[in-house]
Design a protein around this motif. Structure first.
Motif, PDB file in Angstrom:
ATOM      1  N   LYS A   8       0.794  -1.225   0.000  1.00  0.00           N
ATOM      2  CA  LYS A   8       0.000   0.000   0.000  1.00  0.00           C
ATOM      3  C   LYS A   8       0.828   1.278   0.000  1.00  0.00           C
ATOM      4  O   LYS A   8       0.337   2.330   0.389  1.00  0.00           O
ATOM      5  N   SER A   9       2.086   1.199  -0.407  1.00  0.00           N
ATOM      6  CA  SER A   9       2.910   2.394  -0.481  1.00  0.00           C
ATOM      7  C   SER A   9       2.890   2.966  -1.887  1.00  0.00           C
ATOM      8  O   SER A   9       2.768   2.251  -2.871  1.00  0.00           O
ATOM      9  N   ALA A  10       3.043   4.268  -1.988  1.00  0.00           N
ATOM     10  CA  ALA A  10       3.051   4.911  -3.304  1.00  0.00           C
ATOM     11  C   ALA A  10       4.441   4.916  -3.931  1.00  0.00           C
ATOM     12  O   ALA A  10       4.589   5.186  -5.115  1.00  0.00           O
ATOM     13  N   SER A  11       5.492   4.613  -3.149  1.00  0.00           N
ATOM     14  CA  SER A  11       6.853   4.654  -3.674  1.00  0.00           C
ATOM     15  C   SER A  11       7.403   3.239  -3.827  1.00  0.00           C
ATOM     16  O   SER A  11       6.656   2.274  -3.819  1.00  0.00           O
ATOM     17  N   GLY A  12       8.703   3.111  -3.972  1.00  0.00           N
ATOM     18  CA  GLY A  12       9.304   1.818  -4.247  1.00  0.00           C
ATOM     19  C   GLY A  12       9.066   0.792  -3.155  1.00  0.00           C
ATOM     20  O   GLY A  12       8.816  -0.367  -3.427  1.00  0.00           O
ATOM     21  N   ALA A  13       9.171   1.208  -1.911  1.00  0.00           N
ATOM     22  CA  ALA A  13       8.938   0.283  -0.814  1.00  0.00           C
ATOM     23  C   ALA A  13       7.444   0.136  -0.582  1.00  0.00           C
ATOM     24  O   ALA A  13       6.673   1.071  -0.758  1.00  0.00           O
ATOM     25  N   LEU A  14       7.059  -1.047  -0.158  1.00  0.00           N
ATOM     26  CA  LEU A  14       5.663  -1.340   0.108  1.00  0.00           C
ATOM     27  C   LEU A  14       5.519  -1.529   1.609  1.00  0.00           C
ATOM     28  O   LEU A  14       6.132  -2.405   2.197  1.00  0.00           O
ATOM     29  N   ALA A  15       4.726  -0.696   2.238  1.00  0.00           N
ATOM     30  CA  ALA A  15       4.695  -0.646   3.695  1.00  0.00           C
ATOM     31  C   ALA A  15       3.734  -1.668   4.278  1.00  0.00           C
ATOM     32  O   ALA A  15       2.668  -1.926   3.727  1.00  0.00           O
ATOM     33  N   TYR A  16       4.147  -2.263   5.389  1.00  0.00           N
ATOM     34  CA  TYR A  16       3.222  -3.038   6.202  1.00  0.00           C
ATOM     35  C   TYR A  16       3.313  -2.521   7.622  1.00  0.00           C
ATOM     36  O   TYR A  16       4.371  -2.539   8.242  1.00  0.00           O
ATOM     37  N   ALA A  17       2.185  -2.057   8.127  1.00  0.00           N
ATOM     38  CA  ALA A  17       2.095  -1.617   9.517  1.00  0.00           C
ATOM     39  C   ALA A  17       0.910  -2.318  10.156  1.00  0.00           C
ATOM     40  O   ALA A  17      -0.097  -2.593   9.494  1.00  0.00           O
ATOM     41  N   SER A  18       1.017  -2.620  11.421  1.00  0.00           N
ATOM     42  CA  SER A  18      -0.095  -3.245  12.129  1.00  0.00           C
ATOM     43  C   SER A  18      -1.302  -2.328  12.126  1.00  0.00           C
ATOM     44  O   SER A  18      -1.185  -1.097  11.997  1.00  0.00           O
TER      45      SER A  18
ATOM     46  N   SER B  34       9.239  -2.096   5.728  1.00  0.00           N
ATOM     47  CA  SER B  34       9.355  -1.578   4.371  1.00  0.00           C
ATOM     48  C   SER B  34       9.720  -2.753   3.491  1.00  0.00           C
ATOM     49  O   SER B  34      10.823  -3.307   3.597  1.00  0.00           O
ATOM     50  N   PHE B  35       8.777  -3.181   2.655  1.00  0.00           N
ATOM     51  CA  PHE B  35       8.953  -4.388   1.867  1.00  0.00           C
ATOM     52  C   PHE B  35       9.270  -4.054   0.419  1.00  0.00           C
ATOM     53  O   PHE B  35       8.658  -3.178  -0.187  1.00  0.00           O
ATOM     54  N   TYR B  36      10.231  -4.829  -0.148  1.00  0.00           N
ATOM     55  CA  TYR B  36      10.604  -4.689  -1.553  1.00  0.00           C
ATOM     56  C   TYR B  36      10.514  -6.052  -2.227  1.00  0.00           C
ATOM     57  O   TYR B  36      11.032  -7.045  -1.706  1.00  0.00           O
ATOM     58  N   ASP B  37       9.903  -6.088  -3.392  1.00  0.00           N
ATOM     59  CA  ASP B  37       9.859  -7.298  -4.204  1.00  0.00           C
ATOM     60  C   ASP B  37      11.107  -7.330  -5.085  1.00  0.00           C
ATOM     61  O   ASP B  37      11.204  -6.612  -6.081  1.00  0.00           O
ATOM     62  N   SER B  38      12.060  -8.198  -4.750  1.00  0.00           N
ATOM     63  CA  SER B  38      13.332  -8.245  -5.484  1.00  0.00           C
ATOM     64  C   SER B  38      13.241  -9.022  -6.790  1.00  0.00           C
ATOM     65  O   SER B  38      14.192  -9.007  -7.584  1.00  0.00           O
ATOM     66  N   GLN B  39      12.138  -9.718  -7.017  1.00  0.00           N
ATOM     67  CA  GLN B  39      11.818 -10.304  -8.331  1.00  0.00           C
ATOM     68  C   GLN B  39      12.902 -11.268  -8.833  1.00  0.00           C
ATOM     69  O   GLN B  39      13.101 -11.417 -10.044  1.00  0.00           O
TER      70      GLN B  39
ATOM     71  N   THR C 272      20.111  -0.556  -0.619  1.00  0.00           N
ATOM     72  CA  THR C 272      20.518   0.836  -0.449  1.00  0.00           C
ATOM     73  C   THR C 272      19.329   1.694  -0.033  1.00  0.00           C
ATOM     74  O   THR C 272      19.427   2.506   0.909  1.00  0.00           O
ATOM     75  N   GLU C 273      18.209   1.531  -0.707  1.00  0.00           N
ATOM     76  CA  GLU C 273      17.028   2.330  -0.390  1.00  0.00           C
ATOM     77  C   GLU C 273      16.512   2.041   1.014  1.00  0.00           C
ATOM     78  O   GLU C 273      16.099   2.956   1.737  1.00  0.00           O
ATOM     79  N   ALA C 274      16.536   0.777   1.412  1.00  0.00           N
ATOM     80  CA  ALA C 274      16.048   0.427   2.745  1.00  0.00           C
ATOM     81  C   ALA C 274      16.888   1.080   3.835  1.00  0.00           C
ATOM     82  O   ALA C 274      16.358   1.640   4.810  1.00  0.00           O
ATOM     83  N   LEU C 275      18.222   1.034   3.669  1.00  0.00           N
ATOM     84  CA  LEU C 275      19.104   1.568   4.702  1.00  0.00           C
ATOM     85  C   LEU C 275      19.186   3.089   4.684  1.00  0.00           C
ATOM     86  O   LEU C 275      19.265   3.728   5.745  1.00  0.00           O
ATOM     87  N   VAL C 276      19.172   3.683   3.492  1.00  0.00           N
ATOM     88  CA  VAL C 276      19.406   5.124   3.379  1.00  0.00           C
ATOM     89  C   VAL C 276      18.092   5.901   3.379  1.00  0.00           C
ATOM     90  O   VAL C 276      17.882   6.784   4.204  1.00  0.00           O
ATOM     91  N   ARG C 277      17.197   5.571   2.458  1.00  0.00           N
ATOM     92  CA  ARG C 277      15.952   6.336   2.363  1.00  0.00           C
ATOM     93  C   ARG C 277      14.978   6.016   3.492  1.00  0.00           C
ATOM     94  O   ARG C 277      14.430   6.913   4.137  1.00  0.00           O
ATOM     95  N   ASP C 278      14.789   4.722   3.743  1.00  0.00           N
ATOM     96  CA  ASP C 278      13.789   4.325   4.742  1.00  0.00           C
ATOM     97  C   ASP C 278      14.354   4.248   6.147  1.00  0.00           C
ATOM     98  O   ASP C 278      13.606   4.068   7.106  1.00  0.00           O
ATOM     99  N   GLU C 279      15.682   4.362   6.287  1.00  0.00           N
ATOM    100  CA  GLU C 279      16.354   4.338   7.589  1.00  0.00           C
ATOM    101  C   GLU C 279      16.016   3.079   8.378  1.00  0.00           C
ATOM    102  O   GLU C 279      15.761   3.115   9.591  1.00  0.00           O
ATOM    103  N   ALA C 280      16.005   1.944   7.682  1.00  0.00           N
ATOM    104  CA  ALA C 280      15.757   0.668   8.353  1.00  0.00           C
ATOM    105  C   ALA C 280      16.925   0.324   9.267  1.00  0.00           C
ATOM    106  O   ALA C 280      18.085   0.429   8.868  1.00  0.00           O
ATOM    107  N   VAL C 281      16.623  -0.095  10.491  1.00  0.00           N
ATOM    108  CA  VAL C 281      17.673  -0.440  11.446  1.00  0.00           C
ATOM    109  C   VAL C 281      18.211  -1.850  11.194  1.00  0.00           C
ATOM    110  O   VAL C 281      19.294  -2.208  11.668  1.00  0.00           O
TER     111      VAL C 281
END
Length: 399
Positions: A10-20, A80-85, A96-105
């Motif tokens: 349900k995200s509008a950008s590259g990552a697809l978000a899942y939140a409770s 923040s979920f990504y389909d690596s296909q 890169t996007e997960a660590l830098v843009r989304d600031e995933a720990v």
């Protein structure tokens, strides 16, 4: 909230978000807290997605379960979920996007060894933490990489002697043509020799090969006692159908360290799959309270009755191991969790799992299984708390 494609993607950008669900976060007292972002990079589509589909769901299940219990360090978790296909360029881009843009720990994901190895330098570059919830060939020694799944010594130590004793000493190996199957073939050969047998031939095939007629002809000519499959992915599933239609397991039995990991037995007829033996860290027929509880949670969460399997359980255990380390550290940052990881233990659905301090690999139970006529597995025995012998021989993160 039940898991489904609509509420996960349900995200509008590259990552697809899942939140409770907001109601879950509110009841846990987390509605107004800033989320901790966890990255998740897996093949929802692509030729290797059979290994990821259940893990995607179990990862989200673990996030919901932790959030319902109050989150981690008083904060909710968000994926923040990504389909690596099944595409390594996307694996690198998304790490890169997960660590830098989304600031995933932390990032959980990757299927093949090649996917892991394109992501691992990026994790090092940005000072991140990476959970590789996939069985692999062993040998990686990296403080920023955690491997909660089986390595060859853990899987093959119980499996190969069983095969030599009960199926025969002369073995023929077929594998996919990349690092993991090549390494596994070497381990199978070594353990077979140790058990008094021999490997008479080894063949490797590209991942897109689906016609095994020539290989089957060579097997018929060689007449081994047993055939080992280290074949991988959707295309290679054709081998099992072609083998049963020609040679037949009643004539020359099959052993595998891969069959069933992608739930292959659920796509095959009972004649095509029944009788194949393997060893795994979890299967749905495991007769323990922890396994039954996990399967019920998975069914309630997804609304599905489908087989979950080893890779589904691995995503769940990976999230919980990370959460326990973060709670112990009192800090969700990558470096703090790395310091807290040694000795972290989780009573997973497959049995107790403990992070080995010298290697960041896992000590775990291994279950010997045989495919049955009900698209599942018969339990042949459990080998308790096996250490990752091969990483221990090459790695010492405490030294």
């Amino acid at each position: 909230m039940k898991f489904n494609r609509r509420n996960f993607l349900k995200s509008a950008s590259g990552a697809l978000a899942y939140a409770s669900a907001p109601s879950l976060l509110a009841s846990a007292g987390l509605a107004n807290e800033k989320p901790i972002v966890l990255g998740n990079i897996l093949d929802q589509t692509g030729g290797l997605n059979i290994y990821s589909l259940q893990q995607i769901k179990s990862t989200a299940l673990a996030v919901d379960e932790l959030n319902a219990a109050g989150g981690v360090l008083g904060r909710p978790l968000q994926l923040s979920f990504y389909d690596s296909q099944s595409n390594n360029q996307l694996n690198a881009q998304y790490m890169t996007e997960a660590l830098v843009r989304d600031e995933a720990v932390v990032v959980h994901g990757g299927v093949t060894s090649s996917s892991r190895e394109v992501m691992r330098p990026i994790v090092k570059k940005f000072g991140g933490l990476y959970f590789y919830n996939s069985m692999y060939e062993g040998g990686v020694c990296d403080p920023r990489l955690v491997c909660p799944a089986m390595v060859p010594s853990q899987q093959l130590k119980p499996l190969v002697p069983h095969v030599v004793k009960n199926m025969g000493k002369r073995a023929y190996i077929l594998g996919a043509d990349y690092l993991y199957p090549h390494t596994m073939a070497d381990w199978i050969k070594q353990y077979t020799q140790d058990a008094g047998g021999e490997v008479i031939a080894t063949e490797f095939f590209p991942l897109d090969v689906s016609n095994f007629a020539s290989a089957i002809s060579r097997i018929q000519a060689e007449k081994p006692d047993v055939v080992w499959s280290v074949l991988v992915g959707s295309a290679h599933n054709a081998f099992y159908r072609q083998y049963e239609a020609t040679v037949g397991k009643d004539n020359i039995p099959l052993a595998s360290c891969m069959f069933g990991i992608g739930r292959e037995q659920t796509y095959m007829s009972s004649e095509e799959s029944a009788g194949i033996v393997n060893a795994t860290s979890f299967h749905d027929g495991l007769d323990t309270d922890a396994a039954r509880s996990f399967l019920q949670k998975f069914q309630d969460f997804t609304g599905e009755q489908s087989y979950v399997g080893d890779y589904g359980e691995l995503g769940y255990r990976g999230i919980h191991l990370w959460a326990l380390a973060a709670q112990k550290a009192g800090d969700s940052s990558a470096d703090a969790v790395i310091e807290a990881l040694p000795g972290i233990s989780f009573n997973s659905p497959g049995g107790p799992v403990t992070i080995d301090s010298a290697t960041n690999h896992a000590i775990m139970d291994i279950h010997l299984v045989e495919a049955n006529h009900n698209q599942g597995w018969d339990h042949l025995g459990t080998f308790e708390q096996l250490s990752p012998v091969d990483p221990n021989a090459t790695c010492n993160l405490t030294g």
